[in-house]
Design a protein around this motif. Structure first.
Motif, mmCIF file in Angstrom:
data_model
loop_
_atom_site.group_PDB
_atom_site.id
_atom_site.type_symbol
_atom_site.label_atom_id
_atom_site.label_comp_id
_atom_site.label_asym_id
_atom_site.label_seq_id
_atom_site.Cartn_x
_atom_site.Cartn_y
_atom_site.Cartn_z
ATOM 1 N N ASN A 1 21.602 56.684 26.738
ATOM 2 C CA ASN A 1 22.980 57.854 25.423
ATOM 3 C C ASN A 1 21.733 57.732 24.486
ATOM 4 O O ASN A 1 21.324 56.873 23.356
ATOM 5 N N VAL A 2 20.810 59.295 24.479
ATOM 6 C CA VAL A 2 19.933 59.376 23.092
ATOM 7 C C VAL A 2 20.828 59.342 22.217
ATOM 8 O O VAL A 2 20.273 59.391 21.246
ATOM 9 N N LYS A 3 22.206 60.181 21.400
ATOM 10 C CA LYS A 3 22.563 60.056 20.128
ATOM 11 C C LYS A 3 22.363 58.345 19.967
ATOM 12 O O LYS A 3 21.857 58.249 18.672
ATOM 13 N N ALA A 4 23.076 57.413 21.058
ATOM 14 C CA ALA A 4 22.697 56.271 19.976
ATOM 15 C C ALA A 4 21.207 55.486 19.447
ATOM 16 O O ALA A 4 21.028 54.765 18.719
ATOM 17 N N TRP A 5 20.418 56.215 20.426
ATOM 18 C CA TRP A 5 19.158 55.710 20.296
ATOM 19 C C TRP A 5 18.537 56.585 18.905
ATOM 20 O O TRP A 5 17.426 56.023 18.546
ATOM 21 N N SER A 6 18.944 58.103 18.821
ATOM 22 C CA SER A 6 18.542 58.885 17.928
ATOM 23 C C SER A 6 18.852 58.006 16.376
ATOM 24 O O SER A 6 18.545 57.893 15.311
ATOM 25 N N CYS A 7 20.397 56.954 16.735
ATOM 26 C CA CYS A 7 20.553 56.301 15.463
ATOM 27 C C CYS A 7 19.746 55.555 14.782
ATOM 28 O O CYS A 7 19.766 54.932 14.141
ATOM 29 N N LEU A 8 19.685 54.844 15.697
ATOM 30 C CA LEU A 8 19.099 53.461 15.885
ATOM 31 C C LEU A 8 17.411 54.005 15.047
ATOM 32 O O LEU A 8 17.037 53.186 14.394
ATOM 33 N N ALA A 9 16.549 54.625 16.005
ATOM 34 C CA ALA A 9 15.757 55.333 15.283
ATOM 35 C C ALA A 9 15.314 55.840 14.138
ATOM 36 O O ALA A 9 15.177 55.773 13.204
ATOM 37 N N ARG A 10 16.257 56.262 13.617
ATOM 38 C CA ARG A 10 16.639 57.039 12.229
ATOM 39 C C ARG A 10 16.974 55.852 11.208
ATOM 40 O O ARG A 10 16.228 55.854 10.505
ATOM 41 N N GLN A 11 17.558 54.757 11.494
ATOM 42 C CA GLN A 11 17.971 53.860 10.047
ATOM 43 C C GLN A 11 16.765 52.774 10.662
ATOM 44 O O GLN A 11 15.896 52.423 9.104
ATOM 45 N N VAL A 12 16.024 52.610 11.473
ATOM 46 C CA VAL A 12 14.904 51.818 12.151
ATOM 47 C C VAL A 12 13.919 52.470 10.740
ATOM 48 O O VAL A 12 13.039 51.494 9.907
ATOM 49 N N LYS A 13 13.630 53.932 10.621
ATOM 50 C CA LYS A 13 13.079 54.295 10.437
ATOM 51 C C LYS A 13 12.495 54.696 9.300
ATOM 52 O O LYS A 13 11.516 54.050 8.321
ATOM 53 N N GLN A 14 14.362 54.343 7.840
ATOM 54 C CA GLN A 14 13.851 54.433 6.608
ATOM 55 C C GLN A 14 13.952 53.244 5.979
ATOM 56 O O GLN A 14 13.077 53.025 5.241
ATOM 57 N N ILE A 15 14.018 51.972 7.234
ATOM 58 C CA ILE A 15 13.708 51.255 6.789
ATOM 59 C C ILE A 15 12.357 50.595 6.616
ATOM 60 O O ILE A 15 11.781 50.131 5.265
ATOM 61 N N VAL A 16 11.759 51.074 7.728
ATOM 62 C CA VAL A 16 10.888 50.336 7.678
ATOM 63 C C VAL A 16 9.694 51.817 6.433
ATOM 64 O O VAL A 16 8.772 51.309 5.237
ATOM 65 N N ILE A 17 10.053 52.734 6.202
ATOM 66 C CA ILE A 17 9.501 53.554 4.927
ATOM 67 C C ILE A 17 9.662 52.972 4.329
ATOM 68 O O ILE A 17 9.054 52.687 2.871
ATOM 69 N N SER A 18 10.774 52.526 3.878
ATOM 70 C CA SER A 18 11.483 51.900 2.478
ATOM 71 C C SER A 18 10.218 50.708 2.307
ATOM 72 O O SER A 18 10.566 49.939 1.005
#
Length: 412
Positions: free
Chosen positions: A304-321
Protein backbone atom coordinates in the motif's frame (compact mmCIF):
# COMPACT_ATOMS: atom_id res chain seq x y z
CA UNK A 1 -37.44 -59.70 14.89
CA UNK A 2 -38.94 -56.21 15.10
CA UNK A 3 -35.88 -54.85 17.00
CA UNK A 4 -33.49 -56.25 14.40
CA UNK A 5 -35.59 -54.79 11.59
CA UNK A 6 -35.44 -51.32 13.24
CA UNK A 7 -31.67 -51.55 13.64
CA UNK A 8 -31.18 -52.54 10.01
CA UNK A 9 -33.50 -49.79 8.90
CA UNK A 10 -31.59 -47.22 10.96
CA UNK A 11 -28.30 -48.43 9.53
CA UNK A 12 -29.53 -48.26 5.92
CA UNK A 13 -30.78 -44.68 6.47
CA UNK A 14 -27.40 -43.66 7.89
CA UNK A 15 -25.60 -45.27 4.94
CA UNK A 16 -27.93 -43.48 2.54
CA UNK A 17 -27.26 -40.13 4.27
CA UNK A 18 -23.50 -40.67 4.01
CA UNK A 19 -23.92 -41.39 0.26
CA UNK A 20 -25.90 -38.15 -0.12
CA UNK A 21 -23.20 -36.23 1.76
CA UNK A 22 -20.46 -37.77 -0.36
CA UNK A 23 -22.29 -36.96 -3.61
CA UNK A 24 -22.89 -33.35 -2.52
CA UNK A 25 -19.27 -32.84 -1.53
CA UNK A 26 -18.24 -34.07 -4.97
CA UNK A 27 -20.90 -31.85 -6.59
CA UNK A 28 -22.63 -34.87 -8.11
CA UNK A 29 -26.09 -33.33 -7.82
CA UNK A 30 -27.94 -35.90 -9.96
CA UNK A 31 -26.57 -38.76 -7.84
CA UNK A 32 -27.40 -36.84 -4.62
CA UNK A 33 -30.99 -36.31 -5.85
CA UNK A 34 -31.40 -40.05 -6.50
CA UNK A 35 -30.18 -40.95 -3.02
CA UNK A 36 -32.42 -38.29 -1.45
CA UNK A 37 -35.44 -39.75 -3.25
CA UNK A 38 -34.53 -43.18 -1.83
CA UNK A 39 -34.04 -41.64 1.63
CA UNK A 40 -37.49 -40.00 1.58
CA UNK A 41 -39.10 -43.26 0.43
CA UNK A 42 -37.40 -45.15 3.26
CA UNK A 43 -38.65 -42.61 5.80
CA UNK A 44 -42.22 -43.06 4.59
CA UNK A 45 -41.93 -46.76 5.47
CA UNK A 46 -40.33 -46.09 8.87
CA UNK A 47 -42.89 -45.46 11.60
CA UNK A 48 -40.29 -45.08 14.37
CA UNK A 49 -38.85 -41.82 13.03
CA UNK A 50 -38.87 -38.57 15.00
CA UNK A 51 -40.87 -36.04 13.00
CA UNK A 52 -38.67 -33.01 13.67
CA UNK A 53 -35.30 -34.27 12.46
CA UNK A 54 -35.85 -35.74 9.01
CA UNK A 55 -38.11 -33.00 7.62
CA UNK A 56 -35.52 -30.31 8.43
CA UNK A 57 -32.81 -32.51 6.92
CA UNK A 58 -34.85 -33.09 3.76
CA UNK A 59 -35.52 -29.37 3.45
CA UNK A 60 -31.84 -28.43 3.85
CA UNK A 61 -30.49 -31.14 1.56
CA UNK A 62 -33.27 -30.78 -1.01
CA UNK A 63 -32.81 -27.01 -1.22
CA UNK A 64 -29.06 -27.40 -1.74
CA UNK A 65 -29.53 -30.01 -4.48
CA UNK A 66 -32.19 -28.00 -6.30
CA UNK A 67 -30.01 -24.87 -6.19
CA UNK A 68 -27.18 -26.71 -7.95
CA UNK A 69 -28.84 -29.39 -10.09
CA UNK A 70 -28.42 -28.57 -13.78
CA UNK A 71 -31.97 -29.70 -14.69
CA UNK A 72 -33.86 -28.09 -11.80
CA UNK A 73 -36.26 -25.26 -12.61
CA UNK A 74 -37.76 -22.44 -10.58
CA UNK A 75 -41.14 -24.21 -10.85
CA UNK A 76 -39.67 -27.33 -9.18
CA UNK A 77 -37.96 -25.25 -6.51
CA UNK A 78 -41.20 -23.42 -5.69
CA UNK A 79 -43.14 -26.70 -5.58
CA UNK A 80 -40.56 -28.32 -3.24
CA UNK A 81 -40.54 -25.27 -0.95
CA UNK A 82 -44.34 -25.22 -0.70
CA UNK A 83 -44.24 -28.91 0.31
CA UNK A 84 -41.65 -28.11 2.97
CA UNK A 85 -43.83 -25.32 4.35
CA UNK A 86 -46.69 -27.80 4.75
CA UNK A 87 -44.45 -30.43 6.35
CA UNK A 88 -42.57 -28.18 8.71
CA UNK A 89 -44.94 -25.97 10.68
CA UNK A 90 -42.24 -25.53 13.33
CA UNK A 91 -39.94 -23.92 10.79
CA UNK A 92 -42.53 -22.44 8.46
CA UNK A 93 -41.15 -18.90 8.58
CA UNK A 94 -37.54 -20.07 8.13
CA UNK A 95 -38.58 -21.88 4.95
CA UNK A 96 -40.40 -18.73 3.80
CA UNK A 97 -37.25 -16.66 4.34
CA UNK A 98 -35.08 -19.13 2.43
CA UNK A 99 -37.65 -19.16 -0.37
CA UNK A 100 -37.62 -15.35 -0.54
CA UNK A 101 -33.77 -15.31 -0.66
CA UNK A 102 -33.79 -17.81 -3.53
CA UNK A 103 -36.32 -15.75 -5.47
CA UNK A 104 -34.24 -12.60 -4.89
CA UNK A 105 -31.06 -14.35 -6.06
CA UNK A 106 -32.89 -15.14 -9.29
CA UNK A 107 -34.07 -11.56 -9.75
CA UNK A 108 -37.72 -12.30 -8.92
CA UNK A 109 -38.24 -9.31 -6.63
CA UNK A 110 -42.03 -9.03 -6.92
CA UNK A 111 -42.46 -12.76 -6.21
CA UNK A 112 -40.15 -12.48 -3.18
CA UNK A 113 -42.16 -9.52 -1.86
CA UNK A 114 -45.42 -11.43 -2.33
CA UNK A 115 -43.90 -14.44 -0.53
CA UNK A 116 -42.81 -12.29 2.43
CA UNK A 117 -46.23 -10.57 2.61
CA UNK A 118 -47.99 -13.96 2.74
CA UNK A 119 -45.58 -15.16 5.43
CA UNK A 120 -46.26 -12.03 7.47
CA UNK A 121 -49.97 -12.82 7.56
CA UNK A 122 -49.35 -16.45 8.67
CA UNK A 123 -50.93 -17.52 11.97
CA UNK A 124 -50.72 -20.97 13.58
CA UNK A 125 -51.66 -20.94 17.25
CA UNK A 126 -48.72 -20.93 19.67
CA UNK A 127 -46.29 -21.49 16.80
CA UNK A 128 -46.81 -17.86 15.78
CA UNK A 129 -45.41 -16.61 19.11
CA UNK A 130 -42.57 -19.19 19.13
CA UNK A 131 -41.41 -17.97 15.72
CA UNK A 132 -41.50 -14.30 16.71
CA UNK A 133 -37.82 -13.71 15.78
CA UNK A 134 -38.36 -15.17 12.33
CA UNK A 135 -41.47 -13.00 11.93
CA UNK A 136 -39.41 -9.88 12.71
CA UNK A 137 -36.90 -10.94 10.03
CA UNK A 138 -39.72 -11.49 7.53
CA UNK A 139 -40.98 -7.95 8.24
CA UNK A 140 -37.44 -6.53 8.06
CA UNK A 141 -36.74 -8.06 4.66
CA UNK A 142 -40.08 -6.81 3.40
CA UNK A 143 -38.99 -3.39 4.66
CA UNK A 144 -35.77 -3.81 2.71
CA UNK A 145 -37.72 -4.47 -0.49
CA UNK A 146 -39.91 -1.42 0.21
CA UNK A 147 -36.67 0.55 0.54
CA UNK A 148 -35.54 -0.87 -2.82
CA UNK A 149 -38.78 0.35 -4.44
CA UNK A 150 -38.39 3.74 -2.72
CA UNK A 151 -34.82 3.99 -4.03
CA UNK A 152 -35.95 3.28 -7.60
CA UNK A 153 -38.62 6.02 -7.36
CA UNK A 154 -36.02 8.39 -5.88
CA UNK A 155 -33.78 7.82 -8.93
CA UNK A 156 -36.69 8.61 -11.27
CA UNK A 157 -37.49 11.77 -9.31
CA UNK A 158 -33.89 13.01 -9.26
CA UNK A 159 -33.40 12.28 -12.95
CA UNK A 160 -36.53 14.09 -14.11
CA UNK A 161 -36.56 16.98 -11.67
CA UNK A 162 -39.49 18.05 -9.56
CA UNK A 163 -42.00 19.42 -12.02
CA UNK A 164 -45.33 18.32 -13.45
CA UNK A 165 -48.16 16.06 -12.36
CA UNK A 166 -46.21 12.86 -13.02
CA UNK A 167 -43.52 13.81 -10.52
CA UNK A 168 -46.15 14.48 -7.88
CA UNK A 169 -47.45 10.92 -8.24
CA UNK A 170 -43.86 9.59 -8.07
CA UNK A 171 -43.31 11.60 -4.89
CA UNK A 172 -46.52 10.25 -3.34
CA UNK A 173 -45.58 6.69 -4.25
CA UNK A 174 -42.11 7.28 -2.83
CA UNK A 175 -43.54 8.49 0.45
CA UNK A 176 -45.76 5.43 0.68
CA UNK A 177 -42.74 3.14 0.26
CA UNK A 178 -40.81 5.28 2.76
CA UNK A 179 -43.47 4.84 5.47
CA UNK A 180 -43.68 1.06 4.97
CA UNK A 181 -39.90 0.62 4.86
CA UNK A 182 -39.18 2.90 7.83
CA UNK A 183 -41.63 1.09 10.16
CA UNK A 184 -40.09 -2.35 9.57
CA UNK A 185 -36.44 -1.26 9.40
CA UNK A 186 -36.77 0.73 12.62
CA UNK A 187 -38.14 -2.33 14.45
CA UNK A 188 -35.41 -4.80 13.50
CA UNK A 189 -32.51 -2.50 14.44
CA UNK A 190 -33.87 -2.13 17.98
CA UNK A 191 -32.96 -5.78 18.61
CA UNK A 192 -29.28 -6.32 19.55
CA UNK A 193 -27.52 -7.88 16.56
CA UNK A 194 -25.59 -7.16 13.38
CA UNK A 195 -27.97 -5.29 11.08
CA UNK A 196 -25.58 -3.45 8.73
CA UNK A 197 -27.74 -3.43 5.61
CA UNK A 198 -30.90 -2.48 7.50
CA UNK A 199 -29.15 0.34 9.37
CA UNK A 200 -27.64 1.77 6.17
CA UNK A 201 -31.01 1.75 4.39
CA UNK A 202 -32.87 3.29 7.34
CA UNK A 203 -30.25 6.05 7.70
CA UNK A 204 -30.48 6.75 3.96
CA UNK A 205 -34.26 7.21 4.29
CA UNK A 206 -33.88 9.53 7.28
CA UNK A 207 -31.15 11.62 5.64
CA UNK A 208 -33.14 12.05 2.45
CA UNK A 209 -36.04 13.55 4.41
CA UNK A 210 -33.68 15.70 6.49
CA UNK A 211 -34.11 13.87 9.82
CA UNK A 212 -30.41 14.08 10.67
CA UNK A 213 -30.90 13.94 14.44
CA UNK A 214 -32.76 10.64 14.25
CA UNK A 215 -30.11 9.27 11.84
CA UNK A 216 -27.31 10.29 14.23
CA UNK A 217 -29.16 8.72 17.16
CA UNK A 218 -29.61 5.43 15.24
CA UNK A 219 -25.91 5.30 14.32
CA UNK A 220 -24.74 6.21 17.84
CA UNK A 221 -26.96 3.51 19.30
CA UNK A 222 -25.70 0.95 16.78
CA UNK A 223 -22.06 1.82 17.48
CA UNK A 224 -22.05 2.38 21.24
CA UNK A 225 -24.88 0.33 22.79
CA UNK A 226 -23.10 -2.38 24.82
CA UNK A 227 -25.97 -4.82 24.20
CA UNK A 228 -24.99 -4.97 20.53
CA UNK A 229 -22.03 -7.14 19.45
CA UNK A 230 -18.76 -5.35 18.66
CA UNK A 231 -19.07 -4.41 15.00
CA UNK A 232 -16.43 -2.44 13.06
CA UNK A 233 -18.97 -1.41 10.40
CA UNK A 234 -21.07 0.39 13.01
CA UNK A 235 -18.15 2.79 13.60
CA UNK A 236 -17.48 3.09 9.87
CA UNK A 237 -21.10 4.16 9.22
CA UNK A 238 -20.97 6.65 12.08
CA UNK A 239 -17.67 8.10 10.84
CA UNK A 240 -18.99 8.42 7.26
CA UNK A 241 -22.15 10.14 8.53
CA UNK A 242 -20.16 12.59 10.67
CA UNK A 243 -17.84 13.35 7.76
CA UNK A 244 -20.78 13.92 5.38
CA UNK A 245 -22.23 16.46 7.79
CA UNK A 246 -18.97 18.33 8.40
CA UNK A 247 -18.59 17.35 12.05
CA UNK A 248 -15.54 18.36 14.10
CA UNK A 249 -12.17 16.59 13.78
CA UNK A 250 -12.56 15.57 17.44
CA UNK A 251 -15.76 13.59 16.63
CA UNK A 252 -14.16 11.96 13.58
CA UNK A 253 -11.02 10.98 15.52
CA UNK A 254 -13.16 9.55 18.32
CA UNK A 255 -15.09 7.31 15.88
CA UNK A 256 -11.91 6.09 14.15
CA UNK A 257 -10.09 5.46 17.44
CA UNK A 258 -12.61 2.75 18.32
CA UNK A 259 -12.39 1.32 14.80
CA UNK A 260 -8.59 1.19 15.18
CA UNK A 261 -8.95 -0.72 18.46
CA UNK A 262 -11.25 -3.29 16.82
CA UNK A 263 -9.67 -3.55 13.34
CA UNK A 264 -6.19 -1.98 13.18
CA UNK A 265 -5.91 -3.08 9.54
CA UNK A 266 -9.03 -1.24 8.35
CA UNK A 267 -8.60 0.84 5.16
CA UNK A 268 -9.78 3.97 7.01
CA UNK A 269 -6.57 3.92 9.07
CA UNK A 270 -4.99 6.05 6.32
CA UNK A 271 -7.58 8.78 7.02
CA UNK A 272 -7.06 8.32 10.74
CA UNK A 273 -3.27 8.63 10.47
CA UNK A 274 -3.54 11.73 8.25
CA UNK A 275 -5.84 13.47 10.75
CA UNK A 276 -3.60 12.58 13.70
CA UNK A 277 -0.42 13.73 11.93
CA UNK A 278 -1.98 17.15 11.30
CA UNK A 279 -2.81 17.58 14.99
CA UNK A 280 -0.88 20.08 17.09
CA UNK A 281 -1.00 17.74 20.08
CA UNK A 282 2.02 15.46 20.57
CA UNK A 283 -0.17 12.71 22.00
CA UNK A 284 -2.23 12.53 18.79
CA UNK A 285 0.83 12.58 16.54
CA UNK A 286 2.27 9.76 18.65
CA UNK A 287 -0.94 7.79 18.15
CA UNK A 288 -0.69 8.46 14.39
CA UNK A 289 2.68 6.71 14.27
CA UNK A 290 1.29 3.76 16.24
CA UNK A 291 -1.71 3.52 13.88
CA UNK A 292 0.34 3.36 10.68
CA UNK A 293 2.89 0.90 12.11
CA UNK A 294 0.01 -1.34 13.27
CA UNK A 295 -1.66 -1.24 9.83
CA UNK A 296 1.58 -2.29 8.13
CA UNK A 297 1.78 -5.36 10.38
CA UNK A 298 -0.84 -6.91 8.08
CA UNK A 299 -0.06 -8.66 4.80
CA UNK A 300 -2.89 -6.85 2.99
CA UNK A 301 -1.03 -3.56 3.49
CA UNK A 302 2.41 -4.72 2.34
CA UNK A 303 2.18 -2.95 -1.01
CA UNK A 304 0.00 0.00 0.00
CA UNK A 305 1.88 3.05 -1.30
CA UNK A 306 -0.27 5.50 0.70
CA UNK A 307 0.48 3.70 3.97
CA UNK A 308 4.24 3.60 3.31
CA UNK A 309 4.12 7.25 2.28
CA UNK A 310 2.41 8.14 5.59
CA UNK A 311 5.01 6.23 7.59
CA UNK A 312 7.94 7.63 5.55
CA UNK A 313 6.67 11.20 6.00
CA UNK A 314 6.27 10.87 9.76
CA UNK A 315 9.57 9.04 10.27
CA UNK A 316 11.37 11.67 8.20
CA UNK A 317 9.83 14.50 10.26
CA UNK A 318 10.90 12.83 13.50
CA UNK A 319 14.44 12.19 12.26
CA UNK A 320 14.89 15.81 11.11
CA UNK A 321 13.56 17.24 14.39
CA UNK A 322 15.41 14.55 16.45
CA UNK A 323 12.96 15.15 19.31
CA UNK A 324 10.64 12.16 19.69
CA UNK A 325 13.05 9.43 18.46
CA UNK A 326 11.77 7.30 21.33
CA UNK A 327 8.46 7.03 19.48
CA UNK A 328 10.17 5.21 16.61
CA UNK A 329 12.22 3.11 19.00
CA UNK A 330 9.13 1.96 20.93
CA UNK A 331 7.33 0.92 17.74
CA UNK A 332 10.42 -0.72 16.24
CA UNK A 333 11.36 -2.77 19.33
CA UNK A 334 8.43 -5.17 18.91
CA UNK A 335 8.97 -5.45 15.15
CA UNK A 336 12.71 -5.56 14.58
CA UNK A 337 12.76 -9.37 14.74
CA UNK A 338 10.22 -9.94 11.98
CA UNK A 339 9.68 -6.81 9.86
CA UNK A 340 13.06 -7.11 8.04
CA UNK A 341 12.03 -10.48 6.52
CA UNK A 342 8.38 -9.46 6.18
CA UNK A 343 8.94 -6.12 4.44
CA UNK A 344 12.60 -5.49 3.65
CA UNK A 345 14.11 -8.59 2.01
CA UNK A 346 16.25 -8.30 -1.13
CA UNK A 347 13.61 -10.32 -3.01
CA UNK A 348 10.93 -7.73 -2.13
CA UNK A 349 13.28 -4.87 -3.02
CA UNK A 350 13.73 -6.35 -6.49
CA UNK A 351 10.02 -7.03 -6.97
CA UNK A 352 8.88 -3.66 -5.63
CA UNK A 353 11.38 -1.82 -7.82
CA UNK A 354 10.16 -3.66 -10.92
CA UNK A 355 6.46 -3.28 -10.17
CA UNK A 356 6.09 0.07 -8.40
CA UNK A 357 8.87 2.65 -8.21
CA UNK A 358 6.93 4.90 -5.81
CA UNK A 359 6.36 2.04 -3.37
CA UNK A 360 10.04 1.06 -3.43
CA UNK A 361 11.03 4.71 -2.80
CA UNK A 362 8.81 5.10 0.31
CA UNK A 363 9.83 1.72 1.70
CA UNK A 364 13.52 2.35 1.05
CA UNK A 365 13.36 5.55 3.11
CA UNK A 366 11.72 3.71 6.03
CA UNK A 367 14.11 0.74 5.70
CA UNK A 368 17.16 3.03 5.62
CA UNK A 369 16.10 4.76 8.85
CA UNK A 370 15.01 1.63 10.71
CA UNK A 371 17.79 -0.72 9.54
CA UNK A 372 20.57 1.66 8.52
CA UNK A 373 22.34 2.31 5.23
CA UNK A 374 23.55 -1.32 4.97
CA UNK A 375 20.01 -2.71 4.86
CA UNK A 376 19.51 -5.01 1.82
CA UNK A 377 16.27 -3.32 0.77
CA UNK A 378 17.67 0.21 0.95
CA UNK A 379 20.93 -0.71 -0.77
CA UNK A 380 19.22 -2.43 -3.70
CA UNK A 381 16.56 0.23 -4.32
CA UNK A 382 18.83 3.26 -3.87
CA UNK A 383 21.41 1.65 -6.20
CA UNK A 384 18.77 0.98 -8.88
CA UNK A 385 17.32 4.47 -8.48
CA UNK A 386 20.69 6.16 -8.82
CA UNK A 387 21.60 3.94 -11.78
CA UNK A 388 18.36 5.00 -13.49
CA UNK A 389 19.35 8.61 -12.72
CA UNK A 390 16.16 9.35 -10.80
CA UNK A 391 16.88 12.50 -8.79
CA UNK A 392 14.75 11.67 -5.74
CA UNK A 393 16.71 8.43 -5.16
CA UNK A 394 20.01 10.37 -5.03
CA UNK A 395 18.44 12.73 -2.45
CA UNK A 396 17.11 9.69 -0.54
CA UNK A 397 20.57 8.10 -0.43
CA UNK A 398 22.15 11.30 0.91
CA UNK A 399 19.40 11.67 3.54
CA UNK A 400 19.79 8.12 4.87
CA UNK A 401 23.60 8.33 4.89
CA UNK A 402 23.45 11.65 6.74
CA UNK A 403 21.06 10.32 9.37
CA UNK A 404 22.60 6.87 9.78
CA UNK A 405 23.39 7.56 13.50
CA UNK A 406 19.61 7.57 14.08
CA UNK A 407 19.55 3.87 13.18
CA UNK A 408 22.22 3.20 15.85
CA UNK A 409 20.14 5.07 18.43
CA UNK A 410 16.85 3.30 17.74
CA UNK A 411 18.39 -0.16 17.36
CA UNK A 412 20.39 0.02 20.56
Amino acid sequence: SSHEHKLNFKKSKEVCLSYIQDAMLQKQWKRAAEFLTFYIESLEKDFSRQYMGPSEMIWRIGTEILCHHSHSSMKEFNSFTEQMKTLGVKRYLKVCLEHAFHLLCNGLIDEAYQNLSLAESWRFGEQTAIQDKEMKLIQAYRGLLDYYSWSKQKTILLEHGQDGFEDLSVEQEMHSYFRKAAVNLKEIIKIPGVWDLFVKCYVDLLEFYGDHNEARQVLNEYAYNSKFPANPNAHVYLYQFLKRHGESKKSLISALKILHDIVPSHELMIDFNTMLQKSKKRKKRRLGLEVIFAALDYAGWKENVKAWSCLARQVKQIVISEKPLDWIKQEWNSRKDWWPAFHFSRYLAKRNWQENESLSYEKALVAGILLGKDCKYFKYVSHQGCKAQVKRFRILKKFVNKHNPVYLRISG
